[in-house]
Design an enzyme around this catalytic site. Structure first.
Site, PDB file in Angstrom:
ATOM      1  N   ASP A   1      -7.986  16.452 -16.320  1.00 36.71           N
ATOM      2  CA  ASP A   1      -8.344  15.113 -16.582  1.00 36.71           C
ATOM      3  C   ASP A   1      -8.216  14.726 -18.264  1.00 36.71           C
ATOM      4  OD1 ASP A   1      -9.285  12.569 -17.459  1.00 36.71           O
ATOM      5  OD2 ASP A   1     -11.042  12.704 -15.884  1.00 36.71           O
TER       6      ASP A   1
ATOM      7  N   TYR B   1     -17.079  14.684 -16.749  1.00 41.82           N
ATOM      8  CA  TYR B   1     -17.395  13.102 -16.759  1.00 41.82           C
ATOM      9  C   TYR B   1     -18.607  13.030 -15.516  1.00 41.82           C
ATOM     10  CZ  TYR B   1     -17.580   8.172 -15.510  1.00 41.82           C
ATOM     11  OH  TYR B   1     -17.819   6.967 -15.225  1.00 41.82           O
TER      12      TYR B   1
ATOM     13  N   ARG C   1       0.751  -1.331  -0.006  1.00 40.75           N
ATOM     14  CA  ARG C   1      -0.014  -0.042   0.144  1.00 40.75           C
ATOM     15  C   ARG C   1       1.010   1.173  -0.076  1.00 40.75           C
ATOM     16  NH1 ARG C   1      -2.114   1.650   4.445  1.00 40.75           N
ATOM     17  NH2 ARG C   1      -2.392  -0.322   5.318  1.00 40.75           N
TER      18      ARG C   1
ATOM     19  N   LYS D   1      -8.883   3.548 -19.973  1.00 40.43           N
ATOM     20  CA  LYS D   1      -9.277   3.923 -21.192  1.00 40.43           C
ATOM     21  C   LYS D   1      -8.259   3.565 -22.125  1.00 40.43           C
ATOM     22  CE  LYS D   1     -12.987   5.183 -18.864  1.00 40.43           C
ATOM     23  NZ  LYS D   1     -14.138   4.159 -19.000  1.00 40.43           N
TER      24      LYS D   1
HETATM   25  C1  LIG Z   1     -12.828  11.376 -18.506  1.00 40.70           C
HETATM   26  C2  LIG Z   1     -13.034  10.386 -17.508  1.00 40.70           C
HETATM   27  N1  LIG Z   1     -12.491  10.519 -16.208  1.00 40.70           N
HETATM   28  C3  LIG Z   1     -12.524   9.724 -15.406  1.00 40.70           C
HETATM   29  C4  LIG Z   1     -13.401   8.447 -15.597  1.00 40.70           C
HETATM   30  C5  LIG Z   1     -13.482   7.575 -14.430  1.00 40.70           C
HETATM   31  O1  LIG Z   1     -12.607   6.183 -14.526  1.00 40.70           O
HETATM   32  P1  LIG Z   1     -12.863   4.950 -14.051  1.00 40.70           P
HETATM   33  O2  LIG Z   1     -13.987   4.451 -14.726  1.00 40.70           O
HETATM   34  O3  LIG Z   1     -11.412   4.286 -14.619  1.00 40.70           O
HETATM   35  O4  LIG Z   1     -12.889   5.052 -12.663  1.00 40.70           O
HETATM   36  C6  LIG Z   1     -13.953   8.293 -16.631  1.00 40.70           C
HETATM   37  C7  LIG Z   1     -14.831   6.905 -17.098  1.00 40.70           C
HETATM   38  O5  LIG Z   1     -15.287   6.783 -18.058  1.00 40.70           O
HETATM   39  C8  LIG Z   1     -13.842   9.048 -17.783  1.00 40.70           C
HETATM   40  O6  LIG Z   1     -14.422   8.886 -19.189  1.00 40.70           O
END
Ligand SMILES: Cc1ncc(COP(=O)(O)O)c(C=O)c1O
Length: 394
Positions: A184, A112, A58, A209
Site C-alpha cells: 500500500d 491501516y 462495470r 488521499k
Molecule cells: C494507508 C491507507 N490505505 C487504505 C485506506 C483506505 O482507503 P479508502 O478510505 O479510500 O477506502 C486508507 C484510508 O485512510 C489508508 O490510510
C-alpha cells in the site's frame, strides 16, 4: 431523429448526433455512458467478450481507463485497475492473491485500521493470516520461511508511527518463498517511492488521499502487471466496486499537481517537525526526515532525495483523551478530520479514529499512546501551520 417523432421521443434522443469536434480536447473528457452501441453487432460481441472497445462500464470505461493509465505510468507498472475506494482496491488485490490456510497472508501488524479489519475478516477464522512486526527484519524473514505465505502485505510508510520497512529485502525473501508482495503506497505516493522498482508485485493506493489530494473524492487503484490487471478486471465484473467517471476525472485532475503538492507538503512537514521538536509541551515527534527517526537511514536510501513525506506524528506531553480533545478543539487553521494527503492540513487522533477498533491494550502494544496525534501537513504556508499549533498548545 425526425420532426415527425413525438415529444417524448424527441426529449430522449434530441442532440444525440452532434458530431465530436475534430480538434483534441486538452483536458480529459468525462464519459458517463454505462453502455455502448455499435453499427455492427460483431463489434459489440468483440467489446463484450474480447475486451476490444467498450461495452458496459462495470467492464471498462474511457475516463476510468485514462486514470488507470496515468497511475500505471507514475508507478511504472504495465497496467492499473481503479476501484470505488482504497478498501475496494485492497479487497480486489487480496481476493486475487489466492490466499489459503496452506498458503496464508503475512501482514504488517500496524497496517491501516480498516486493512487490519479486512484481513481479519477474510482470513483470521480459516487460519490464513499471520501478523508480523514489519520493521523487525528477523521476524519478517522467520515468518516468511515458517508460513510459506502466498502474499506479504505491507505499507511503504506505516500509520501513524511512520515506520519504513526494508521493502527490497522483504521482496527478495518473499519471492524466494514463492509469495507475492502487495504494498500500500498511499502515504509515500510514486513521487517519493516506486515499489515496482524494488520488485514489488502489486501496488495499492487509497487515491482518496494524495493522488486526488483535495478531499473531494473516494477512490482506489491497484497497479500491477498486465496479466494480474486483466484478472482483476475479470474479478471486478462480478465484485463491482467500480469507480465512477466523475471520481476518476477528479482523481486524474488531482494527479496533475501531485509533484507540486508533494514537494510543498514534504518541505512543510520538515519545518513543522523541527519546530515541534523544540516545544516543551511535545514529548515525542515522529517524522522520517528527523535523524532520530529509527528508519531515517532507510528513508534516505529509498525515497526521493531530501523528501520524507507529508505526515508528522507527535505526542502531547502528559496528555490523554481530554487534553488531546481540548488541543484539537483549539486548532483554527488545521482541521481535526479523519483523512490525509489533502491540500488542507488535517489532524487525526488515532485512539479515537483510525486505531479505535484495536482496543487500548493492542493500540498501546503497537506504540500508539493516548497522547499521540497524526498531522497530515497541507500546502498552506508553513509559518501559518506552525502558528496554529503554537496557539493551540498554549
Ligand atoms: C494507508 C491507507 N490505505 C487504505 C485506506 C483506505 O482507503 P479508502 O478510505 O479510500 O477506502 C486508507 C484510508 O485512510 C489508508 O490510510
Amino acid at each position: 431523429m425526425t420532426t415527425s417523432q413525438h415529444f417524448s421521443t424527441q426529449a430522449v434522443h434530441a442532440g444525440d448526433h452532434v458530431s465530436v469536434p475534430a480538434g483534441h480536447p486538452v483536458s480529459p473528457s468525462i464519459y458517463p455512458a454505462v453502455t455502448y452501441t455499435y453499427d455492427h453487432m460483431d463489434d459489440l460481441s468483440a467489446a463484450l467478450h474480447e475486451n476490444v472497445g467498450y461495452s458496459y462500464s462495470r467492464y471498462s470505461s474511457p475516463t476510468i481507463a485514462m486514470l488507470e493509465q496515468a497511475v500505471a505510468t507514475l508507478e511504472g507498472t504495465e497496467d492499473a485497475v481503479a476501484y470505488a475506494s482504497g478498501m475496494g482496491a485492497l479487497h480486489g488485490a487480496f481476493a486475487q492473491a489466492g490466499i489459503t490456510p496452506d498458503r496464508p497472508v503475512v501482514a504488517a501488524r500496524n497496517v491501516y485500521g480498516a486493512t487490519y479489519a479486512l484481513v481479519n475478516k477474510l482470513y483470521a477464522t480459516s487460519g490464513a493470516l499471520r501478523f508480523v512486526e514489519i520493521t523487525d527484519r528477523d521476524a519478517v524473514k522467520a515468518a516468511i520461511d515458517k508460513y510459506h505465505p502466498r502474499a506479504v502485505v505491507l505499507e511503504t510508510i506505516s500509520n501513524p508511527l511512520l515506520k519504513i520497512p526494508d521493502i527490497p529485502a522483504i521482496t527478495q525473501w518473499s519471492h524466494a518463498a514463492g509469495a507475492i508482495v502487495i504494498v500500500d503506497n498511499t502515504f509515500a505516493t510514486p513521487y517519493l517511492y516506486r515499489p515496482i522498482d524494488h520488485g514489488v508485485d502489486v501496488v495499492v493506493h487509497s487515491a482518496t488521499k494524495y493522488l486526488s489530494g483535495h478531499g473531494d473524492v473516494l477512490a482506489g487503484v491497484v497497479a500491477t502487471t498486465a496479466t494480474r490487471a486483466h484478472e482483476l478486471r475479470m474479478q471486478q465484473r462480478s465484485f463491482g466496486a467500480n469507480l465512477g467517471p466523475f471520481e476518476a476525472w477528479l482523481t486524474l485532475r488531482g494527479i496533475r499537481t501531485l509533484g507540486l503538492r508533494m514537494r510543498e507538503q514534504c518541505a512543510n512537514a520538515m519545518k513543522v517537525a523541527e519546530w515541534l521538536q523544540a516545544q516543551p509541551a511535545i514529548a515525542r515527534v515522529i517524522y522520517p526526515g528527523l535523524p532520530d527517526h529509527p528508519d531515517h537511514d532507510l528513508a534516505r536510501q529509498f525515497f526521493r532525495a531530501d523528501h520524507f513525506g507529508g505526515m508528522v506524528s507527535f505526542e502531547l506531553r502528559d496528555a490523554a483523551e481530554p487534553e488531546v480533545f481540548r488541543f484539537m478543539e483549539k486548532l483554527k487553521l488545521i482541521q481535526a478530520a479523519t483523512s490525509l494527503g489533502d491540500v488542507y492540513s488535517l489532524l487525526l487522533y488515532p485512539a479515537q479514529s483510525s486505531h479505535h477498533a484495536l482496543g487500548r491494550e493492542e493500540r498501546l502494544r503497537q506504540g500508539i499512546g493516548d497522547g499521540l496525534v497524526r498531522l497530515s501537513v497541507g500546502i498552506e504556508d508553513a509559518q501559518d501551520i506552525i502558528a496554529d499549533l503554537a496557539q493551540a498548545l498554549r
